[in-house]
Write an enzyme that holds these catalytic residues in place. Structure first.
Site, PDB file in Angstrom:
ATOM      1  N   ASN A  11      -1.642  -4.550  11.226  1.00  0.00           N
ATOM      2  CA  ASN A  11      -0.559  -5.150  12.002  1.00  0.00           C
ATOM      3  C   ASN A  11      -0.569  -4.447  13.355  1.00  0.00           C
ATOM      4  O   ASN A  11      -0.103  -3.318  13.470  1.00  0.00           O
ATOM      5  CB  ASN A  11       0.778  -4.946  11.272  1.00  0.00           C
ATOM      6  CG  ASN A  11       1.961  -5.398  12.116  1.00  0.00           C
ATOM      7  OD1 ASN A  11       1.796  -5.997  13.173  1.00  0.00           O
ATOM      8  ND2 ASN A  11       3.169  -5.103  11.646  1.00  0.00           N
ATOM      9  N   LYS A  13       1.108  -5.005  15.876  1.00  0.00           N
ATOM     10  CA  LYS A  13       2.414  -5.005  16.557  1.00  0.00           C
ATOM     11  C   LYS A  13       2.218  -5.406  18.022  1.00  0.00           C
ATOM     12  O   LYS A  13       1.302  -6.169  18.307  1.00  0.00           O
ATOM     13  CB  LYS A  13       3.116  -3.650  16.381  1.00  0.00           C
ATOM     14  CG  LYS A  13       3.198  -3.267  14.887  1.00  0.00           C
ATOM     15  CD  LYS A  13       4.121  -2.124  14.591  1.00  0.00           C
ATOM     16  CE  LYS A  13       4.091  -1.854  13.082  1.00  0.00           C
ATOM     17  NZ  LYS A  13       4.983  -0.763  12.688  1.00  0.00           N
ATOM     18  N   HIS A  97       8.972  -8.675   8.472  1.00  0.00           N
ATOM     19  CA  HIS A  97       8.713  -7.271   8.801  1.00  0.00           C
ATOM     20  C   HIS A  97      10.037  -6.590   9.154  1.00  0.00           C
ATOM     21  O   HIS A  97      10.917  -7.206   9.776  1.00  0.00           O
ATOM     22  CB  HIS A  97       7.728  -7.161   9.968  1.00  0.00           C
ATOM     23  CG  HIS A  97       7.230  -5.760  10.154  1.00  0.00           C
ATOM     24  ND1 HIS A  97       7.968  -4.812  10.822  1.00  0.00           N
ATOM     25  CD2 HIS A  97       6.119  -5.143   9.709  1.00  0.00           C
ATOM     26  CE1 HIS A  97       7.299  -3.655  10.788  1.00  0.00           C
ATOM     27  NE2 HIS A  97       6.180  -3.826  10.125  1.00  0.00           N
ATOM     28  N   GLU A  99      10.855  -4.582  11.385  1.00  0.00           N
ATOM     29  CA  GLU A  99      11.196  -4.577  12.808  1.00  0.00           C
ATOM     30  C   GLU A  99      11.837  -5.900  13.213  1.00  0.00           C
ATOM     31  O   GLU A  99      12.755  -5.937  14.043  1.00  0.00           O
ATOM     32  CB  GLU A  99       9.943  -4.261  13.642  1.00  0.00           C
ATOM     33  CG  GLU A  99       9.565  -2.790  13.489  1.00  0.00           C
ATOM     34  CD  GLU A  99       8.086  -2.488  13.633  1.00  0.00           C
ATOM     35  OE1 GLU A  99       7.330  -3.305  14.193  1.00  0.00           O
ATOM     36  OE2 GLU A  99       7.673  -1.397  13.162  1.00  0.00           O
ATOM     37  N   GLU A 169       7.142  -1.940   2.336  1.00  0.00           N
ATOM     38  CA  GLU A 169       7.122  -1.062   3.504  1.00  0.00           C
ATOM     39  C   GLU A 169       8.458  -0.327   3.619  1.00  0.00           C
ATOM     40  O   GLU A 169       9.407  -0.856   4.218  1.00  0.00           O
ATOM     41  CB  GLU A 169       6.888  -1.873   4.784  1.00  0.00           C
ATOM     42  CG  GLU A 169       5.554  -2.581   4.838  1.00  0.00           C
ATOM     43  CD  GLU A 169       5.061  -2.762   6.272  1.00  0.00           C
ATOM     44  OE1 GLU A 169       3.894  -2.467   6.524  1.00  0.00           O
ATOM     45  OE2 GLU A 169       5.853  -3.167   7.145  1.00  0.00           O
ATOM     46  N   GLY A 175       5.681   4.247  11.028  1.00  0.00           N
ATOM     47  CA  GLY A 175       5.510   4.861  12.337  1.00  0.00           C
ATOM     48  C   GLY A 175       6.064   6.264  12.431  1.00  0.00           C
ATOM     49  O   GLY A 175       6.215   6.808  13.522  1.00  0.00           O
ATOM     50  N   SER A 214       2.685   4.420   7.491  1.00  0.00           N
ATOM     51  CA  SER A 214       1.886   5.612   7.782  1.00  0.00           C
ATOM     52  C   SER A 214       0.655   5.759   6.884  1.00  0.00           C
ATOM     53  O   SER A 214       0.293   6.862   6.504  1.00  0.00           O
ATOM     54  CB  SER A 214       2.759   6.872   7.727  1.00  0.00           C
ATOM     55  OG  SER A 214       3.797   6.795   8.708  1.00  0.00           O
TER      56      SER A 214
HETATM   57  P1  13P Z   1       2.545   2.363  10.536  1.00  0.00           P
HETATM   58  O1  13P Z   1       1.255   2.254   9.755  1.00  0.00           O
HETATM   59  O2  13P Z   1       2.334   2.595  11.997  1.00  0.00           O
HETATM   60  O3  13P Z   1       3.489   3.317   9.893  1.00  0.00           O
HETATM   61  O4  13P Z   1       3.239   0.907  10.459  1.00  0.00           O
HETATM   62  C1  13P Z   1       3.353   0.284   9.226  1.00  0.00           C
HETATM   63  C2  13P Z   1       3.790  -1.115   9.442  1.00  0.00           C
HETATM   64  O5  13P Z   1       4.896  -1.381   9.875  1.00  0.00           O
HETATM   65  C3  13P Z   1       2.812  -2.183   9.139  1.00  0.00           C
HETATM   66  O6  13P Z   1       3.414  -3.436   9.163  1.00  0.00           O
END
Ligand code: 13P
Length: 254
Positions: A11, A13, A97, A99, A169, A175, A214
């Site tokens: 992803n 982002k 997601h 976010e 997740e 992150g 992560s």
């Molecule tokens: P990270 O791998 O940067 O922690 O992000 C995970 C994520 O949100 C994947 O959709």
């Protein structure tokens, strides 16, 4: 136990540009040509779908989007439909997601509608679920994940999960560099699978449940060795060819 494969999806982002993407995509195409028995994909920002399609067409890596509209077409300024994603060869669309849930108002009903829109067009939705740190500390992880899962299952039915992927997740692991331990993640994955199994053992056994939060080359193999962890949804580490290739290869070995 039914057979299900592993899936690692990146992803990206809101990262990347034409130049950086080209370097990353060229490296992934070259180095993941050896993949067998595992699946890999990248979910990229909308404007780069054409670039990704051109670079990955005919290869082993699939691609998709990070969101889509719940509407089919019409006066929805700024939105992107499922059929537009299909035009650019997408196989996957991430829905729900954390976010988007936290920052863009994607509530359970909207997420379910997006899931339906994706499937109706022939895309495979990757449905994200997961609890915040506060929710984990309040011991309501299972309640939260169940609510997010049920919001979709109650609309599409258990058979509607057949052509989909789930991603667990935990928000506190995204992150932050703080990965859920393989045991912590496994416990929630097993909970999700058991909840689906109440409605259909077959669908539950075939369901790919990714872990996200992560994941890195250094922890991927251990996570992927857990019985209910069927790959990963990778954020930061998906922007590095070395990291992402290593994670994909770890899923193949697991
Ligand atoms: P990270 O791998 O940067 O922690 O992000 C995970 C994520 O949100 C994947 O959709």
């Amino acid at each position: 136990m039914g057979m299900r494969g592993k899936l690692v999806a990146g992803n990206w982002k809101m990262h990347g540009n034409l130049v950086e993407n080209k370097a990353l995509l060229d490296a992934l195409s070259a180095r993941l040509s050896v993949l067998e028995g595992a699946s890999c994909a990248v979910c990229v920002p909308y404007p780069y779908l054409f670039q990704v399609q051109s670079a990955l067409q005919g290869g082993k890596i699939a691609w998709g989007a990070q969101n889509l509209s719940q509407h089919e077409k019409g006066a929805f300024t700024g939105e992107v439909s499922a059929s537009m994603l299909l035009d650019f060869g997408c196989k996957y669309a991430i829905v729900g997601h954390s976010e988007r849930r936290a920052l863009f108002g994607d509530d359970d009903a909207t997420v379910a509608a997006k899931f339906v829109a994706a499937q109706k067009a022939g895309l495979t939705p990757i449905l994200c679920v997961g609890e915040t740190l506060e929710e984990r500390e309040g011991n309501i992880t299972e309640q939260v994940v169940a609510r997010q899962l049920d919001a979709v299952m109650s609309v599409v039915g258990v058979d509607g999960l057949k052509n989909s992927v789930l991603a667990y997740e935990p928000v506190w692991a995204i992150g932050t560099g703080k990965t859920a331990s393989p045991e912590q993640a496994q416990a929630v994955h097993a909970f999700i699978r058991a909840r689906v199994a109440v409605a259909s053992a077959d669908v539950a056994n075939g369901l790919v449940i990714q872990y996200g939060g992560s994941v890195k080359a250094s922890n991927a193999a251990h996570l992927f060795s857990m019985p209910d962890i069927d790959g990963g949804l990778i954020g930061g580490a998906a922007l590095s060819a070395d990291e992402f290739v290593a994670i994909c290869l770890a899923s193949q070995a697991a």
